[in-house]
Write a protein that holds these residues in place. Structure first.
Motif, PDB file in Angstrom:
ATOM      1  N   GLN A  91       0.809  -1.281  -0.073  1.00 49.86           N
ATOM      2  CA  GLN A  91       0.101  -0.008   0.012  1.00 49.86           C
ATOM      3  C   GLN A  91       0.829   1.502   0.021  1.00 49.86           C
ATOM      4  OE1 GLN A  91      -2.416  -0.963   3.395  1.00 49.86           O
ATOM      5  NE2 GLN A  91      -4.264  -1.541   2.130  1.00 49.86           N
ATOM      6  N   ALA A  92       2.112   1.296   0.792  1.00 54.15           N
ATOM      7  CA  ALA A  92       2.914   2.399   0.662  1.00 54.15           C
ATOM      8  C   ALA A  92       3.488   2.610  -0.564  1.00 54.15           C
ATOM      9  CB  ALA A  92       3.852   2.133   2.049  1.00 54.15           C
ATOM     10  N   ARG A  93       3.947   1.548  -1.104  1.00 50.23           N
ATOM     11  CA  ARG A  93       4.507   1.564  -2.339  1.00 50.23           C
ATOM     12  C   ARG A  93       3.518   1.914  -3.608  1.00 50.23           C
ATOM     13  NH1 ARG A  93       8.664   2.866  -5.526  1.00 50.23           N
ATOM     14  NH2 ARG A  93       9.221   1.213  -7.068  1.00 50.23           N
ATOM     15  N   THR A  94       2.311   1.430  -3.734  1.00 51.77           N
ATOM     16  CA  THR A  94       1.293   2.074  -4.309  1.00 51.77           C
ATOM     17  C   THR A  94       0.906   3.444  -4.228  1.00 51.77           C
ATOM     18  OG1 THR A  94       0.324   0.007  -4.198  1.00 51.77           O
ATOM     19  CG2 THR A  94      -0.775   1.702  -5.059  1.00 51.77           C
ATOM     20  N   ALA A  95       1.053   3.850  -2.978  1.00 56.04           N
ATOM     21  CA  ALA A  95       0.658   5.419  -2.987  1.00 56.04           C
ATOM     22  C   ALA A  95       1.941   6.101  -3.252  1.00 56.04           C
ATOM     23  CB  ALA A  95       0.581   5.706  -1.234  1.00 56.04           C
ATOM     24  N   ASP A  96       3.137   5.748  -3.025  1.00 58.40           N
ATOM     25  CA  ASP A  96       4.503   6.345  -3.646  1.00 58.40           C
ATOM     26  C   ASP A  96       4.140   6.650  -5.159  1.00 58.40           C
ATOM     27  OD1 ASP A  96       7.108   7.640  -3.406  1.00 58.40           O
ATOM     28  OD2 ASP A  96       7.742   5.622  -4.423  1.00 58.40           O
ATOM     29  N   LEU A  97       3.997   5.463  -5.745  1.00 58.08           N
ATOM     30  CA  LEU A  97       3.872   5.539  -7.173  1.00 58.08           C
ATOM     31  C   LEU A  97       2.751   6.240  -7.836  1.00 58.08           C
ATOM     32  CD1 LEU A  97       4.578   1.543  -8.027  1.00 58.08           C
ATOM     33  CD2 LEU A  97       6.129   3.509  -8.346  1.00 58.08           C
ATOM     34  N   SER A  98       1.770   6.386  -7.105  1.00 55.91           N
ATOM     35  CA  SER A  98       0.757   7.272  -7.392  1.00 55.91           C
ATOM     36  C   SER A  98       1.092   8.588  -7.509  1.00 55.91           C
ATOM     37  CB  SER A  98      -0.590   7.147  -6.715  1.00 55.91           C
ATOM     38  OG  SER A  98      -1.088   5.824  -6.733  1.00 55.91           O
ATOM     39  N   ARG A 155       4.252   9.743  -7.721  1.00 59.34           N
ATOM     40  CA  ARG A 155       5.130   9.985  -8.705  1.00 59.34           C
ATOM     41  C   ARG A 155       4.296   9.955 -10.122  1.00 59.34           C
ATOM     42  NH1 ARG A 155       9.527   5.341  -8.252  1.00 59.34           N
ATOM     43  NH2 ARG A 155      10.096   6.083 -10.163  1.00 59.34           N
ATOM     44  N   LEU A 156       3.370   9.205 -10.412  1.00 57.64           N
ATOM     45  CA  LEU A 156       2.557   9.117 -11.632  1.00 57.64           C
ATOM     46  C   LEU A 156       1.941  10.515 -11.707  1.00 57.64           C
ATOM     47  CD1 LEU A 156       1.686   7.782 -14.195  1.00 57.64           C
ATOM     48  CD2 LEU A 156      -0.132   6.749 -12.868  1.00 57.64           C
ATOM     49  N   LEU A 163       4.355  13.049 -12.857  1.00 57.30           N
ATOM     50  CA  LEU A 163       4.798  12.970 -14.205  1.00 57.30           C
ATOM     51  C   LEU A 163       3.681  13.323 -15.134  1.00 57.30           C
ATOM     52  CD1 LEU A 163       6.456   9.531 -14.481  1.00 57.30           C
ATOM     53  CD2 LEU A 163       7.568  11.413 -15.050  1.00 57.30           C
ATOM     54  N   GLU A 164       2.340  13.209 -15.007  1.00 62.74           N
ATOM     55  CA  GLU A 164       1.409  13.659 -15.862  1.00 62.74           C
ATOM     56  C   GLU A 164       1.175  15.240 -15.568  1.00 62.74           C
ATOM     57  OE1 GLU A 164      -1.703  11.422 -14.047  1.00 62.74           O
ATOM     58  OE2 GLU A 164      -1.812   9.840 -15.117  1.00 62.74           O
ATOM     59  N   VAL A 165       1.510  15.823 -14.591  1.00 62.99           N
ATOM     60  CA  VAL A 165       1.512  17.415 -14.445  1.00 62.99           C
ATOM     61  C   VAL A 165       2.617  17.823 -15.167  1.00 62.99           C
ATOM     62  CG1 VAL A 165       2.032  19.235 -12.716  1.00 62.99           C
ATOM     63  CG2 VAL A 165       0.437  17.419 -12.150  1.00 62.99           C
ATOM     64  N   ASP A 166       3.829  17.288 -15.055  1.00 62.68           N
ATOM     65  CA  ASP A 166       5.024  17.833 -16.078  1.00 62.68           C
ATOM     66  C   ASP A 166       4.760  17.602 -17.539  1.00 62.68           C
ATOM     67  OD1 ASP A 166       6.502  18.270 -13.765  1.00 62.68           O
ATOM     68  OD2 ASP A 166       7.390  16.441 -13.670  1.00 62.68           O
ATOM     69  N   ARG A 167       4.126  16.493 -17.831  1.00 60.47           N
ATOM     70  CA  ARG A 167       3.752  16.240 -19.425  1.00 60.47           C
ATOM     71  C   ARG A 167       2.731  17.180 -19.790  1.00 60.47           C
ATOM     72  NH1 ARG A 167       2.550  10.299 -20.807  1.00 60.47           N
ATOM     73  NH2 ARG A 167       4.210   9.877 -21.879  1.00 60.47           N
ATOM     74  N   SER A 168       1.870  17.426 -18.998  1.00 56.50           N
ATOM     75  CA  SER A 168       0.888  18.675 -19.427  1.00 56.50           C
ATOM     76  C   SER A 168       1.380  19.902 -19.587  1.00 56.50           C
ATOM     77  CB  SER A 168      -0.192  18.812 -18.691  1.00 56.50           C
ATOM     78  OG  SER A 168      -0.004  18.984 -17.116  1.00 56.50           O
ATOM     79  N   HIS A 169       2.591  20.233 -19.111  1.00 59.18           N
ATOM     80  CA  HIS A 169       3.324  21.720 -19.159  1.00 59.18           C
ATOM     81  C   HIS A 169       3.958  21.650 -20.324  1.00 59.18           C
ATOM     82  CE1 HIS A 169       1.963  22.116 -14.896  1.00 59.18           C
ATOM     83  NE2 HIS A 169       1.619  23.062 -15.190  1.00 59.18           N
TER      84      HIS A 169
END
Length: 116
Positions: free
Chosen positions: A97-104, A106-107, A110-116
């Protein structure tokens, strides 16, 4: 309460105690378990708690239920894979669960960076 059982629900504690009785031979293969009401009295828990524990034991292969006859210790104990105690599974789940939260997170970055 046994230190290894801290944090367990009541039905898990009941199931673990019955498994322990099977492991040490207090309940031999083919032995009939007490009825659910008597088990509830013995463990000082609600009937539903015992029913849930017995279903768990059935699912894990420790006991076999015969309708209108009773619940019996299975002829063979199931093999327990190392690292599959309830506590170990809970800890693994917490880590996932902690790893999933971390990956979320990070994702999302990345989506915010990609949209700029």
């Amino acid at each position: 309460m046994h230190p290894d059982r801290a944090g367990m629900s009541a039905y898990e504690r009941v199931a673990e105690q019955i498994k322990q009785d099977i492991r040490i031979g207090s309940l031999a293969p083919g032995a009939k378990l007490l009825g659910n009401r008597r088990l509830a009295d013995y463990f000082e828990v609600a009937l539903g708690t015992v029913q849930k524990a017995v279903h768990l034991l059935q699912d894990q292969g420790w006991v076999v239920a015969t309708p209108a006859v009773g619940v019996f210790v299975a002829d063979r104990q199931p093999e327990e894979a190392p690292g599959t105690t309830i506590e170990e599974i809970r800890e693994e789940l917490r880590l996932l669960q902690a790893r999933t939260a971390d990956l979320s997170i990070r994702l999302e970055r990345l989506e915010v960076d990609r949209s700029h």
